[in-house]
Design a protein around this motif. Structure first.
Motif, PDB file in Angstrom:
ATOM      1  N   TRP A   1       0.847  -1.194   0.000  1.00 47.19           N
ATOM      2  CA  TRP A   1       0.000   0.000   0.000  1.00 47.19           C
ATOM      3  C   TRP A   1       0.879   1.239   0.000  1.00 47.19           C
ATOM      4  O   TRP A   1       1.794   1.350   0.811  1.00 47.19           O
TER       5      TRP A   1
ATOM      6  N   TYR B   1       2.305   6.177  -7.535  1.00 53.87           N
ATOM      7  CA  TYR B   1       0.917   5.722  -7.394  1.00 53.87           C
ATOM      8  C   TYR B   1       0.469   5.847  -5.945  1.00 53.87           C
ATOM      9  O   TYR B   1       0.290   4.849  -5.253  1.00 53.87           O
TER      10      TYR B   1
ATOM     11  N   GLU C   1      -1.845   6.278  -2.648  1.00 55.57           N
ATOM     12  CA  GLU C   1      -3.182   5.789  -2.283  1.00 55.57           C
ATOM     13  C   GLU C   1      -3.627   4.615  -3.158  1.00 55.57           C
ATOM     14  O   GLU C   1      -4.804   4.490  -3.492  1.00 55.57           O
ATOM     15  N   HIS C   2      -2.689   3.781  -3.556  1.00 56.77           N
ATOM     16  CA  HIS C   2      -3.031   2.592  -4.322  1.00 56.77           C
ATOM     17  C   HIS C   2      -2.233   1.411  -3.784  1.00 56.77           C
ATOM     18  O   HIS C   2      -1.189   1.587  -3.178  1.00 56.77           O
TER      19      HIS C   2
ATOM     20  N   TYR D   1       0.149  -1.325  -4.996  1.00 58.18           N
ATOM     21  CA  TYR D   1       1.014  -1.376  -6.169  1.00 58.18           C
ATOM     22  C   TYR D   1       1.800  -2.677  -6.181  1.00 58.18           C
ATOM     23  O   TYR D   1       2.351  -3.100  -5.162  1.00 58.18           O
TER      24      TYR D   1
ATOM     25  N   TYR E   1      -4.148  -1.486  -7.730  1.00 53.18           N
ATOM     26  CA  TYR E   1      -5.472  -1.715  -7.161  1.00 53.18           C
ATOM     27  C   TYR E   1      -5.841  -0.476  -6.373  1.00 53.18           C
ATOM     28  O   TYR E   1      -4.978   0.148  -5.744  1.00 53.18           O
ATOM     29  N   THR E   2      -7.124  -0.135  -6.415  1.00 54.72           N
ATOM     30  CA  THR E   2      -7.577   0.983  -5.572  1.00 54.72           C
ATOM     31  C   THR E   2      -7.631   0.509  -4.125  1.00 54.72           C
ATOM     32  O   THR E   2      -7.401  -0.657  -3.820  1.00 54.72           O
ATOM     33  N   LYS E   3      -7.993   1.437  -3.218  1.00 53.11           N
ATOM     34  CA  LYS E   3      -7.934   1.121  -1.801  1.00 53.11           C
ATOM     35  C   LYS E   3      -8.826  -0.068  -1.439  1.00 53.11           C
ATOM     36  O   LYS E   3      -8.474  -0.870  -0.571  1.00 53.11           O
ATOM     37  N   ASP E   4      -9.971  -0.207  -2.125  1.00 56.05           N
ATOM     38  CA  ASP E   4     -10.861  -1.336  -1.816  1.00 56.05           C
ATOM     39  C   ASP E   4     -10.382  -2.640  -2.449  1.00 56.05           C
ATOM     40  O   ASP E   4     -11.095  -3.651  -2.403  1.00 56.05           O
TER      41      ASP E   4
ATOM     42  N   VAL F   1      -7.151  -1.778 -11.045  1.00 56.19           N
ATOM     43  CA  VAL F   1      -7.320  -0.630 -11.920  1.00 56.19           C
ATOM     44  C   VAL F   1      -7.284  -1.121 -13.369  1.00 56.19           C
ATOM     45  O   VAL F   1      -6.376  -1.863 -13.743  1.00 56.19           O
TER      46      VAL F   1
END
Lengths: 224, 171
Positions: free
Chosen positions: B113, B119, B121-122, B124, B132-135, B139
């Motif tokens: 994270w 990137y 707040e993703h 990676y 990936y987003t936080k949830d 992406v």
């Protein structure tokens, strides 16, 4: 002396006709490199067999030291390669031979394909040959895991993912190969060992016998 | 002598049938245990996810994903070992807890994270720039094709317990 032993046996069980069937036959001119050098392309099948014999022998000797156990597999391979006399050579023969045999198999297939030698009446032998190719690939695949190093482990994870991607039966197929739904571990190693050393060679021998008997029955295909 | 002699089974046929039957029965008797032996792992019941303590109390979980390492006792047939697993845990906006499995759904590397400055707040993945987003949803137009798996979780005495990682469907 040897002649006497041979005669003694031959008198009783008449082995000469058997020997003649196996080894004593004419090689047509068009497949003999002594007549036409380009006929060397006919050697690839025999070379495949030759390398296969090396694989069988070196593999038999490797099992004198190798153990299919996750604690000891890598150590046993390390030991036989570093400490045992000629270990590097025997393991090297098996390691490199595995690649060479695929190359020879491929060249043999190319020759048969481009000469059209698979056509009637030899279609069945082409099919058996393709099965032999699959068995050989499977042998390479299962043997790859046995040294139990990082490369082997991750290659096998990929293999299992490929098996898993088969429609409908993929999940079961993967568990059948790996011995566990999630872990690539103790059971995977013993299974791959058993498949590599017993099941696939049995299939290989049966298919090779069929392949060779059919060649003798049908003869070598004619010149182009 | 019966009249419809054609329908009679000859002595030879009868022997053939019986011998084939007996032979088949013997072959089956030999093969059945071996086949069952070989496919045993496939027929093992799916073990329900056992929960293990992630050794983090509920109060320490914030809305910022936190890397939690926890130990699972793994039984591989006759070989038992302790395996370290990792989860990224945080509180979602509705206050519920989510624990993401960091195994990238592309080729299985571990994502982190907020650990790549390009990137923020993703999640990676360093192997092939998977995002990936936080949830945990992948992406689009990055290598992964599915969201990160989610660990089953429960809170007991204020402590977080984690179970099996459940894969999520393609988004």
């Amino acid at each position: 002396m040897l002649q006497k032993i041979y005669d003694w046996i031959d008198e009783r069980v008449d082995i000469t006709p058997i020997w003649r069937d196996i080894a004593d036959h004419e090689v047509p001119e068009h497949v003999n490199p002594a007549h036409h050098f380009s006929a060397f392309v006919y050697c690839f099948g025999g070379l495949t067999f030759f390398v296969t014999v090396i694989q069988i022998l070196s593999g038999m000797f490797l099992t004198m030291y190798y153990v299919p156990d996750i604690e000891n597999a890598w150590n046993s391979v390390f030991y036989l390669q570093q400490e045992v006399a000629h270990g590097q050579i025997v393991r090297g023969m098996h390691h490199w031979g595995a690649s060479v045999v695929i190359v020879m198999l491929f060249l043999h297939t190319l020759r048969v394909f481009f000469q059209g030698a698979y056509k009637k009446p030899r279609e069945l032998n082409w099919i058996v040959g393709v099965l032999l190719f699959f068995v050989m690939l499977a042998l390479g695949l299962t043997g790859y895991l046995l040294p139990w190093d990082n490369k082997a482990l991750f290659a096998t994870q990929v293999t299992l993912q490929i098996a898993e991607s088969v429609p409908f039966i993929g999940e079961d197929l993967k568990i059948l190969l790996a011995g566990d739904p999630e872990i690539v571990g103790a059971q995977t190693l013993t299974r791959f060992f058993a498949i590599h050393v017993f099941f696939l060679p049995a299939a290989l021998f049966a298919l090779m016998a069929t392949h060779f008997i059919m060649i003798r029955r049908q003869g070598i295909s004619g010149p182009l | 002598m019966s009249k419809d002699k054609k329908n009679q089974v000859s002595r030879r046929q009868f022997l053939n049938y019986t011998l084939t039957g007996v032979g088949g029965f013997m072959a089956a008797g030999m093969l059945a245990p071996m086949v069952r032996f070989a496919i045993d792992p496939v027929l093992q019941p799916d073990e329900g996810g056992e929960f293990v303590s992630a050794k983090i109390s509920e109060e320490d979980i914030t809305t910022e994903p936190k890397r939690v390492a926890f130990n699972v006792e793994q039984v591989d047939a006759w070989y038992e070992s302790t395996v370290e697993k990792v989860a990224w845990v945080y509180k979602q906006e509705d206050g519920s807890i989510i624990a993401l499995d960091p195994t990238c759904t592309h080729l299985g590397c571990f994502v982190g994270w907020n650990d790549n400055e390009n990137y923020p707040e993703h999640f990676y993945c360093p192997c092939h720039d998977g995002l990936y987003t936080k949830d945990g949803v992948n992406v689009p137009n990055t290598p992964p094709t599915a969201p990160l798996a989610v660990y089953e979780h429960k809170i007991e005495n204020g402590i977080l317990y984690l179970g099996k990682a459940i894969p999520r469907e393609e988004a």
